[in-house]
Every structure is written in structure tokens, then in C-alpha cells.
Design a protein around this motif. Structure first.
Motif, PDB file in Angstrom:
ATOM      1  N   GLN A  68     -38.467  -6.986  21.428  1.00  9.59           N
ATOM      2  CA  GLN A  68     -39.548  -7.489  20.575  1.00  9.59           C
ATOM      3  C   GLN A  68     -40.085  -6.352  19.724  1.00  9.59           C
ATOM      4  O   GLN A  68     -40.292  -5.233  20.207  1.00  9.59           O
ATOM      5  CB  GLN A  68     -40.670  -8.088  21.433  1.00  9.59           C
ATOM      6  N   VAL A  69     -40.302  -6.636  18.453  1.00 12.63           N
ATOM      7  CA  VAL A  69     -40.639  -5.575  17.515  1.00 12.63           C
ATOM      8  C   VAL A  69     -41.984  -4.921  17.793  1.00 12.63           C
ATOM      9  O   VAL A  69     -42.222  -3.788  17.369  1.00 12.63           O
ATOM     10  CB  VAL A  69     -40.622  -6.128  16.081  1.00 12.63           C
ATOM     11  N   THR A  70     -42.869  -5.581  18.500  1.00 11.74           N
ATOM     12  CA  THR A  70     -44.195  -5.004  18.736  1.00 11.74           C
ATOM     13  C   THR A  70     -44.155  -3.838  19.713  1.00 11.74           C
ATOM     14  O   THR A  70     -45.039  -2.978  19.684  1.00 11.74           O
ATOM     15  CB  THR A  70     -45.159  -6.078  19.269  1.00 11.74           C
ATOM     16  N   ASN A 114     -48.673  -2.888  15.376  1.00 12.35           N
ATOM     17  CA  ASN A 114     -47.422  -3.655  15.390  1.00 12.35           C
ATOM     18  C   ASN A 114     -47.687  -5.132  15.642  1.00 12.35           C
ATOM     19  O   ASN A 114     -47.060  -6.007  15.038  1.00 12.35           O
ATOM     20  CB  ASN A 114     -46.481  -3.113  16.448  1.00 12.35           C
ATOM     21  N   ASP A 131     -49.071  -6.610  12.521  1.00 11.33           N
ATOM     22  CA  ASP A 131     -47.992  -6.732  11.533  1.00 11.33           C
ATOM     23  C   ASP A 131     -47.117  -7.943  11.839  1.00 11.33           C
ATOM     24  O   ASP A 131     -46.757  -8.714  10.947  1.00 11.33           O
ATOM     25  CB  ASP A 131     -47.133  -5.470  11.533  1.00 11.33           C
ATOM     26  N   TYR A 132     -46.753  -8.090  13.092  1.00 16.79           N
ATOM     27  CA  TYR A 132     -45.895  -9.206  13.479  1.00 16.79           C
ATOM     28  C   TYR A 132     -46.589 -10.539  13.229  1.00 16.79           C
ATOM     29  O   TYR A 132     -46.014 -11.469  12.653  1.00 16.79           O
ATOM     30  CB  TYR A 132     -45.513  -9.080  14.944  1.00 16.79           C
ATOM     31  N   GLU A 139     -42.748  -7.789   8.576  1.00 15.15           N
ATOM     32  CA  GLU A 139     -41.989  -6.995   9.533  1.00 15.15           C
ATOM     33  C   GLU A 139     -41.483  -5.692   8.938  1.00 15.15           C
ATOM     34  O   GLU A 139     -40.740  -4.959   9.577  1.00 15.15           O
ATOM     35  CB  GLU A 139     -40.801  -7.819  10.050  1.00 15.15           C
ATOM     36  N   LEU A 159     -42.837  -2.525  10.819  1.00 18.04           N
ATOM     37  CA  LEU A 159     -42.829  -2.586  12.274  1.00 18.04           C
ATOM     38  C   LEU A 159     -42.050  -1.453  12.912  1.00 18.04           C
ATOM     39  O   LEU A 159     -42.398  -0.991  13.995  1.00 18.04           O
ATOM     40  CB  LEU A 159     -42.252  -3.929  12.742  1.00 18.04           C
TER      41      LEU A 159
END
Length: 627
Positions: A340-342, A488, A491-492, A497, A500
């Protein structure tokens, strides 16, 4: 072989080497021109996908000005090295922008045009060194319509955020619409006068960072309607919210609004209000959204505080030895989701007395854990945690449960309204807030997006950042990734993205791990030898004391033959041990020097040879293909 033949052979070898060198240069220009290969371990010179995407969207030219006092910084090699790192990153970004990003490097010498330009941007040089030379190290930018953005000081301690800071500056100059964040907070995140300390507190660093990227608007804790302009709702320790505000949150989520909710069973940053303490009222520093979450099959138990024996942080108090605090957690990479990008790329996120997230088996939501404890975690009642400030006493009450607990999770899916019977009744039915309310939604219009965190102290400065003052400017030095995690998350949830992947990157200052290992090994041997020497000294003193006590003339100051022999024996042993210490030190330095020689051979000889062979092979293949 005579001298003439030897000279001829030497000249021939030099000629061959010269031909090989020229061939390699020509092949490099012909075959590898413009090719850039990042061979660093942490891909320091490879731009993040978000940066490339952002640079690819530049529609009008942007000019960046790097102000660095090259001459004034000549006595500061570390600063000059970091300046070179900044130049190389700017060059990478310029190459990736397709010509839309222009970079100028200026040395603002005294009374020069470059200094005048720096002053026009509002930049100031810092006085460093014994002579007080003014050193500029800043970045400024302008776009096609004359808008400006600056980074007043490029702090080497902030290198992990370098790419993000530059990308953010470019993002500002692109005039992109900033998402609107509505903040409902039960903590003093915005600073102001603190009645307890009687001092003016600054806003939390994470809020300052969020305001640089978003249009952050503070909302009242009793708001009845969340404006349609709000893109992201940030709930920080939402304590004792009235029904009308809970209903507004419910409808915002069902309409597709993105939400970051940070609730807490024991908020360290929520001290008792002085008036409440004077009145004898019990202050419970807890917050919950279970009025909403229960209808969606998810909850944060308000009476549970999580302890973790693996992630416990070490704390120290005045006059006491450092010890590990099971309720202050530092969750490292093995507890952070990499899918997950966070959380991908973060190093460590710190928590204080957090709760945990539970999902029912029949919950309509998909629960994706983002941050989890180790399996050596357990729970204790929140009231018991509040009454047990001593870490040692807290450990006595701790029992690991053998499975990880979820501290933060992303919740997605279609859900019903938590207010099945419609809006809650309010006495002010004719209020403007009520008349502006939209139609009641009984269920979500699609999948909701709720990022839930079972701790609010995670956002406080003391858990992740130290703030220093530098010529009147606040410079944060993070020691954990809490701020990155929150930004993050915003942002998500905001749908962007691009930024990120720009945080928590490695630095170019890499430790010499092998050298450090050699030094640690030598230090261990030195410590063992010193311990033996101290032990020999103690035993010798004991034997001398025993011999002195056994003498009939114990009052005399003259040494007996036995005492003299014992002293001679210890002196010889001391000389032997000192020789061992010198040998250990010599071995350490010899091993480090040998390692350095091997590295020089690899860097100076082997790597260029390999590159030359690759270039020659490429040239040969190209000629064969042409034939």
C-alpha cells in the motif's frame, strides 16, 4: 631481453592501452550516449515514478535557481558534497521534464547580481565559520506567469526528503488545484496559548506540512453539515462529538468523501483541562467513532491499550536507567504494509498507548491492514494503562497474545448509514445548518474510503520529529516516519498518487558496514583484554593485601620478598596484556587498510575494465549487424 627490446615492448603496451582507451571513448559516445545507469544500492539517482509523472505534466516552462555559495563553503566538504548531490538530482529532473524544467546554479557572491536575485526571492545567507562568511544554500523557482516558490535552506539533515521537497516546489509552480482538507481536532494541533505551560505553542509540524500541500480548513466539533468543497475529512482525536456532527460525518462518507480518522483509547496529548480538574471532574482522554463503525462491522475497542514487547521504545527518566516502554511502540518495516502506497518505503512509525482495529466476520468492508504490531503483543484495560505510568509495573501486567494486532487500516466497500432512522432530532430545526442539509443517504453511493488509525499521538511532534530554530526558521529533523505516513494518507485519499513515493528515501551517506564490523570485532577483543587486565590487577591487589596481613611485621612499609615477587609477576603480565592490546589495534588497522586496498583495486581497475569490455563488445556487435 636487452634494454632496447624492453623499451620497445613498453612503448607497444602503452600504444595498445591508448588505442583501447580511445576505442572505449568512441564506443561510449556512439553506443551509450545519453544512457544513464544507476548502480547505487538504494537507487539514489533514479527518480520516483511520482516525480516523473509530475514532471511529465508540466505544460509551461518552470525555472529553478539553486543558490549555493561555492567559494564561501570551500572549508565545509560535507556541505559541498551535499550540494553536488542536489545538483545531480536537479539535472535528473531537468532531463525527465522534456525541456519544461530549467535549472540555473548561481553563486551569490557579495554585491553580485546573483546575490541581488537571492535577496529578491527573500533568501538570506547563513553566517558560518570563524570568519562569519555568509553561505547561501537555497532553491527558488518561477513559472511562466511570474509566481514564485522557495526552499529557504536545503538542510543536509533533510536529505531523505530532498526529492519530495523539490517536487513539491515544482507542484506549487504548476498551479495545480490543492485538495481541501477539513480538520476536526480534539487536540491543540494548531498551537496557540497553552494554559498549562503558559507558553505559546507552535502548530504541529505535520499540520504545517499539510498546509503546504492542501487547503486545510478547521471545522467546529459541533458542525452539522460538512461543506461540499471538502475533499478530505481529517478527524484527529474526535472526542465527545454530538450526534449532529456524527451524522454529518456519516453522510460525508456515504457521499464518497475520503476520511482519515485517528481515534485513541488513551491520548497522551489530551491533558485534563484546568477547570475540569479544579471541579473534581474525571477527564478521560479517549475518543471513539464506534457510533459509526459498529454499523459497518468495524470497531476500535475503547477500553483496550496495546502493548508490544518487540516494538517497545527505550525511554529514560532523570536519575533512572533507560528501559523499554511496552506502550510506546516503534513499528518498523516488518510491521508496515509494503503493498500500500501510504506505508511502502517508510522506516518506522511511532505510537503512544495505541488501540487496535477489529473487523466482524460479516463486515461489508474490506479491511487492509497498514500497520501491525509483532506477534508478541497484548492488551490491557485503558484505565489500567492510565493508572500505571511506571514502565516496569506495566510490564508486570503484560501477557503476549501470540498474534499481531492492527494499529492502522484502510477500509473500503459499500456500507449502510449508521443512522438507519434518518437524521437525529435537533432542537434548532430552523437553523441555517439544518436547512442546508442535503438529502439523507441510507447507504453509500459506491465504495467508501476510510483510513482508520487507532492512535492520535502518532501525529504529535514528540513522537517523530525534533524542531530546531535556524535564524528564526523552524527546521524539523525527523527521527521517525509518522509525518510521512500522515501526508501519504492524505495524498492517497486526495486521489493524487504522484507525491506518494517521494518520502522516506535513503540518503547518499552510506555507512561502511564491513569497516564497522571490523571495528566492532576489534573493540570486543580490546574490551576482553582490558577486562582481563583489570581482573589481574584486582587479584594482585588482593594477594598483596593477604601477604601484608600475614606478615608478623605488618606495620612496616617495606615490601617482603613475596610481595616484590607478586608485583614483578603482575608487571610482566601487564606488559604482556599491553602487547596484546597493541596487536589487536594493529590487526584492526591492517584489516581496514587491506579492505581499502581491495576496494581501490575494484574501483580503479576492475570496474573501468569491465565497462571498456562492454563498450568494445557493443561496438563489435554493431559492426557485425551493419555488415
Amino acid at each position: 631481453m636487452d634494454r632496447r627490446a624492453a623499451n620497445t615492448l613498453g612503448a607497444g603496451m602503452l600504444a595498445i592501452l591508448a588505442v583501447v582507451f580511445v576505442t572505449a571513448v568512441v564506443a561510449n559516445q556512439a553506443l551509450l550516449g545519453g544512457l544513464r545507469i544507476d548502480l547505487t544500492e538504494n537507487r539514489l539517482y533514479t527518480l520516483s515514478p511520482g516525480t516523473r509523472s509530475l514532471l511529465g505534466r508540466i505544460e509551461e516552462p518552470i525555472t529553478l535557481y539553486l543558490f549555493f555559495s561555492e567559494r564561501s563553503a570551500r572549508d565545509f566538504p560535507a556541505l559541498r558534497t551535499y550540494a553536488q548531490r542536489v545538483r545531480e538530482l536537479l539535472e535528473e529532473m531537468r532531463a525527465a521534464s522534456g525541456g519544461q524544467l530549467r535549472v540555473q546554479v548561481l553563486d551569490p557572491l557579495p554585491f553580485s547580481e546573483a546575490e541581488d536575485r537571492a535577496t529578491a526571492f527573500g533568501l538570506r545567507g547563513a553566517s558560518i565559520g570563524p570568519l562569519g562568511d555568509r553561505v547561501y544554500f537555497a532553491l527558488a523557482g518561477t513559472n511562466a506567469v511570474g509566481e514564485e516558490a522557495v526552499l529557504p535552506f536545503l538542510d543536509p539533515a533533510q536529505e531523505a526528503f530532498l526529492e519530495y521537497e523539490i517536487a513539491r516546489l515544482v507542484f506549487e509552480l504548476m498551479d495545480a488545484r490543492r485538495p481541501v482538507v477539513g480538520l476536526i481536532s480534539g487536540l491543540d494541533i494548531e498551537g496557540g496559548f497553552d494554559p498549562v505551560s503558559r507558553q505559546v505553542a507552535s502548530p504541529w509540524v505535520v499540520l504545517e506540512q499539510a498546509r503546504q500541500l492542501y487547503d486545510v480548513r478547521s471545522l467546529s466539533a459541533d458542525t452539522a453539515v460538512i461543506d461540499a468543497e471538502i475533499d478530505i475529512l481529517w478527524l484527529l482525536h474526535p472526542r465527545d462529538l454530538p450526534e449532529q456532527t456524527l451524522y454529518a460525518i456519516d453522510q460525508f462518507v456515504l457521499r464518497g468523501g475520503r476520511t482519515l480518522a485517528m481515534v485513541d483509547p488513551f491520548a497522551q496529548m489530551d491533558p485534563a483541562e484546568p477547570m475540569a480538574t479544579m471541579g473534581g471532574l474525571e477527564h478521560v482522554p479517549a475518543s471513539s467513532l464506534n457510533r459509526l463503525l459498529d454499523a459497518w462491522g468495524v470497531r476500535v475497542p475503547p477500553d483496550d491499550v496495546v502493548l508490544d514487547d518487540v516494538s517497545a521504545l527505550t525511554v529514560s527518566s532523570p536519575g533512572q536507567r533507560p528501559e523499554r516502554h511496552l506502550a510506546l511502540l516503534g513499528v518498523r518495516r516488518d510491521g508496515l504494509s509494503t503493498s500500500q502506497v501510504t506505508t511502502a518505503g517508510l522506516e518506522q512509525v511511532n505510537f503512544a498507548f495505541p488501540g487496535h482495529i477489529l473487523a466482524e466476520a460479516d463486515s461489508p468492508l474490506r479491511v487492509e491492514p497498514l500497520i501491525q504490531t509483532s506477534p508478541q503483543a497484548g492488551r490491557i484495560p485503558a484505565a489500567e494503562a492510565r493508572a500505571t505510568p511506571d514502565p516496569a509495573a506495566l510490564r508486570e501486567r503484560f501477557t503476549p497474545e501470540g498474534q499481531p494486532l492492527t494499529l492502522a487500516a484502510l477500509l473500503t466497500g459499500a456500507v449502510p448509514s449508521s443512522f438507519a432512522d434518518g437524521p437525529p432530532a435537533r432542537p434548532d430545526e430552523d437553523s441555517p445548518a439544518h436547512t442546508a442539509a442535503t438529502e439523507h443517504l441510507a447507504s453509500s453511493r459506491g465504495d467508501i474510503h476510510l483510513l482508520l488509525v487507532a492512535d492520535s499521538d502518532v501525529a504529535s511532534d514528540r513522537m517523530w520529529v525534533q524542531v530546531q530554530s535556524f535564524f528564526g526558521q523552524r527546521l524539523p529533523s525527523p527521527f521517525a516516519s509518522n509525518g510521512d505516513f500522515i501526508i501519504n494518507a492524505l495524498d492517497y485519499l486526495g486521489g493524487s498518487e504522484e507525491l506518494l513515493g517521494l518520502r522516506g528515501r535513503a540518503t547518499f551517506q552510506r555507512p561502511f558496514t564491513r569497516v564497522e564490523a571490523l571495528r566492532r570485532e576489534a573493540d570486543t577483543r580490546l574490551s576482553e583484554t582490558l577486562a582481563r587486565l583489570e581482573q589481574e590487577l584486582a587479584e594482585t591487589e588482593q594477594r598483596l593485601a593477604a601477604l601484608q596481613a600475614a606478615r608478623e611485621d605488618a606495620g612496616t612499609l617495606l615490601l617482603s620478598p613475596e610481595q616484590e615477587a607478586e608485583i614483578d609477576r603482575f608487571s610482566q603480565q601487564q606488559v604482556t596484556l599491553r602487547q596484546e592490546l597493541r596487536e589487536v589495534q594493529r590487526d584492526r588497522e591492517a584489516n581496514i587498510e587491506a579492505l581499502g586496498r581491495r576496494l581501490k583495486i575494484l574501483n580503479i581497475g576492475l570496474v573501468p575494465l569491465l565497462l571498456t569490455l562492454v563498450a568494445i563488445a557493443g561496438l563489435v556487435l554493431r559492426r557485425r549487424t551493419a555488415v
